[in-house]
Design a protein around this motif. Sequence first.
Motif, short mmCIF file in Angstrom:
data_model
loop_
_atom_site.label_atom_id
_atom_site.label_comp_id
_atom_site.label_asym_id
_atom_site.label_seq_id
_atom_site.Cartn_x
_atom_site.Cartn_y
_atom_site.Cartn_z
N PHE A 152 0.85 -1.21 0.00
CA PHE A 152 0.00 0.00 0.00
C PHE A 152 0.87 1.25 0.00
O PHE A 152 1.87 1.33 0.72
CB PHE A 152 -0.90 0.02 1.25
CG PHE A 152 -1.80 1.22 1.34
CD1 PHE A 152 -3.02 1.26 0.71
CD2 PHE A 152 -1.39 2.34 2.08
CE1 PHE A 152 -3.84 2.37 0.80
CE2 PHE A 152 -2.21 3.46 2.17
CZ PHE A 152 -3.44 3.47 1.53
N ALA A 154 0.27 5.78 -0.68
CA ALA A 154 -0.77 6.80 -0.86
C ALA A 154 -0.17 8.18 -0.86
O ALA A 154 0.87 8.43 -0.26
CB ALA A 154 -1.82 6.69 0.25
N SER A 158 -5.13 9.57 -2.88
CA SER A 158 -4.81 8.66 -3.97
C SER A 158 -4.14 7.43 -3.38
O SER A 158 -3.02 7.51 -2.85
CB SER A 158 -3.87 9.35 -4.98
OG SER A 158 -3.52 8.47 -6.02
N PHE A 159 -4.84 6.29 -3.43
CA PHE A 159 -4.35 5.05 -2.83
C PHE A 159 -3.82 4.13 -3.93
O PHE A 159 -4.47 3.96 -4.96
CB PHE A 159 -5.47 4.33 -2.07
CG PHE A 159 -6.00 5.07 -0.86
CD1 PHE A 159 -5.51 6.33 -0.50
CD2 PHE A 159 -7.00 4.52 -0.08
CE1 PHE A 159 -6.00 6.99 0.60
CE2 PHE A 159 -7.51 5.18 1.03
CZ PHE A 159 -7.00 6.43 1.37
N TRP A 160 -2.68 3.51 -3.67
CA TRP A 160 -2.05 2.66 -4.67
C TRP A 160 -1.75 1.27 -4.11
O TRP A 160 -1.41 1.11 -2.95
CB TRP A 160 -0.71 3.25 -5.15
CG TRP A 160 -0.76 4.69 -5.54
CD1 TRP A 160 -1.82 5.38 -6.04
CD2 TRP A 160 0.31 5.64 -5.43
NE1 TRP A 160 -1.48 6.69 -6.26
CE2 TRP A 160 -0.18 6.89 -5.91
CE3 TRP A 160 1.64 5.55 -5.01
CZ2 TRP A 160 0.61 8.03 -5.94
CZ3 TRP A 160 2.43 6.70 -5.05
CH2 TRP A 160 1.91 7.91 -5.51
N THR A 161 -1.86 0.27 -4.99
CA THR A 161 -1.38 -1.07 -4.69
C THR A 161 -1.09 -1.76 -6.02
O THR A 161 -1.28 -1.17 -7.10
CB THR A 161 -2.40 -1.86 -3.86
OG1 THR A 161 -1.79 -3.07 -3.39
CG2 THR A 161 -3.64 -2.21 -4.69
N PRO A 163 -1.73 -4.34 -9.17
CA PRO A 163 -2.99 -4.63 -9.87
C PRO A 163 -3.75 -5.83 -9.31
O PRO A 163 -4.99 -5.79 -9.24
CB PRO A 163 -2.53 -4.89 -11.31
CG PRO A 163 -1.28 -4.08 -11.46
CD PRO A 163 -0.60 -4.15 -10.12
N VAL A 166 -5.98 -4.76 -6.20
CA VAL A 166 -6.87 -3.59 -6.26
C VAL A 166 -8.25 -3.91 -5.71
O VAL A 166 -8.83 -3.15 -4.92
CB VAL A 166 -6.98 -3.06 -7.70
CG1 VAL A 166 -8.11 -2.04 -7.81
CG2 VAL A 166 -5.67 -2.42 -8.14
N ASN A 170 -9.91 -2.09 -2.52
CA ASN A 170 -11.17 -1.36 -2.65
C ASN A 170 -12.18 -1.78 -1.57
O ASN A 170 -12.91 -0.95 -1.03
CB ASN A 170 -11.78 -1.59 -4.04
CG ASN A 170 -11.21 -0.65 -5.08
OD1 ASN A 170 -10.76 0.45 -4.75
ND2 ASN A 170 -11.24 -1.06 -6.33
#
Length: 224
Positions: A152, A154, A158-161, A163, A166, A170
């Motif tokens: 993780f 961010a 804007s949050f990222w991980t 693919p 995801v 979420n």
Amino acid sequence: SSGINAEYGVTHYGAKEQIKGRLQDKGMSSEDAAECAKYLATLTFRAVGQLFTQAQQIQDWLNKSAYLIAEGGKPVKWSTPLGLPCVQPYTKDKRYHVATPIQDINVKFPAPEMPVNKRKQSSAFPPNFVHSQDSTHMLMTAIECYHAGIPFAAVHDSFWTLPNHVAEMNKILRQQFILMYSVDVLKQLKQSFEACNPELQFADLPDSGKLDINCVSDSPYFFA
């Protein structure tokens, strides 16, 4: 962008300047853009007040509560849902007159020993409070992703991980949002204000809406 920034305390002047810049980007002259922007900023604020009545009422309550505290000579203080204490540092500027052989200049800078800046304490509180809530949601999401073994990262909202994670991220961020707002955060804020400022009489909170917070779990565009 002016409509989006309304909850962050943008002023009529700030909205006008944003709109003016966009109009100039479209090729309008500075003079014409300024006249149109003034009119459009007024319409924007009117529309925001009509479309987001309860949100505007909450912002007004936050503004007025902060001003009431600042009038008593105190900075606005609150704690996030994770218990992080927050204090607004805004004080009046300290001014100095500096004489040099070439010219005299006046300099100013914030100083903690100066009285609080009532206007800044009031206008800055709604966006600062919103940011503190958003950052808490981010931290709660990060903690749960860590426990689930999900990478993780961010920046603000804007949050990222990776693919392949995801869908699970979420789900987690929605669960944490529901958990965080299943309690009445405004009621808790008012209670903390009253506990820290027993000499003050705060206005009643605006009426709550009828949104079922659990609907967030099935909302595809809640966070996209």
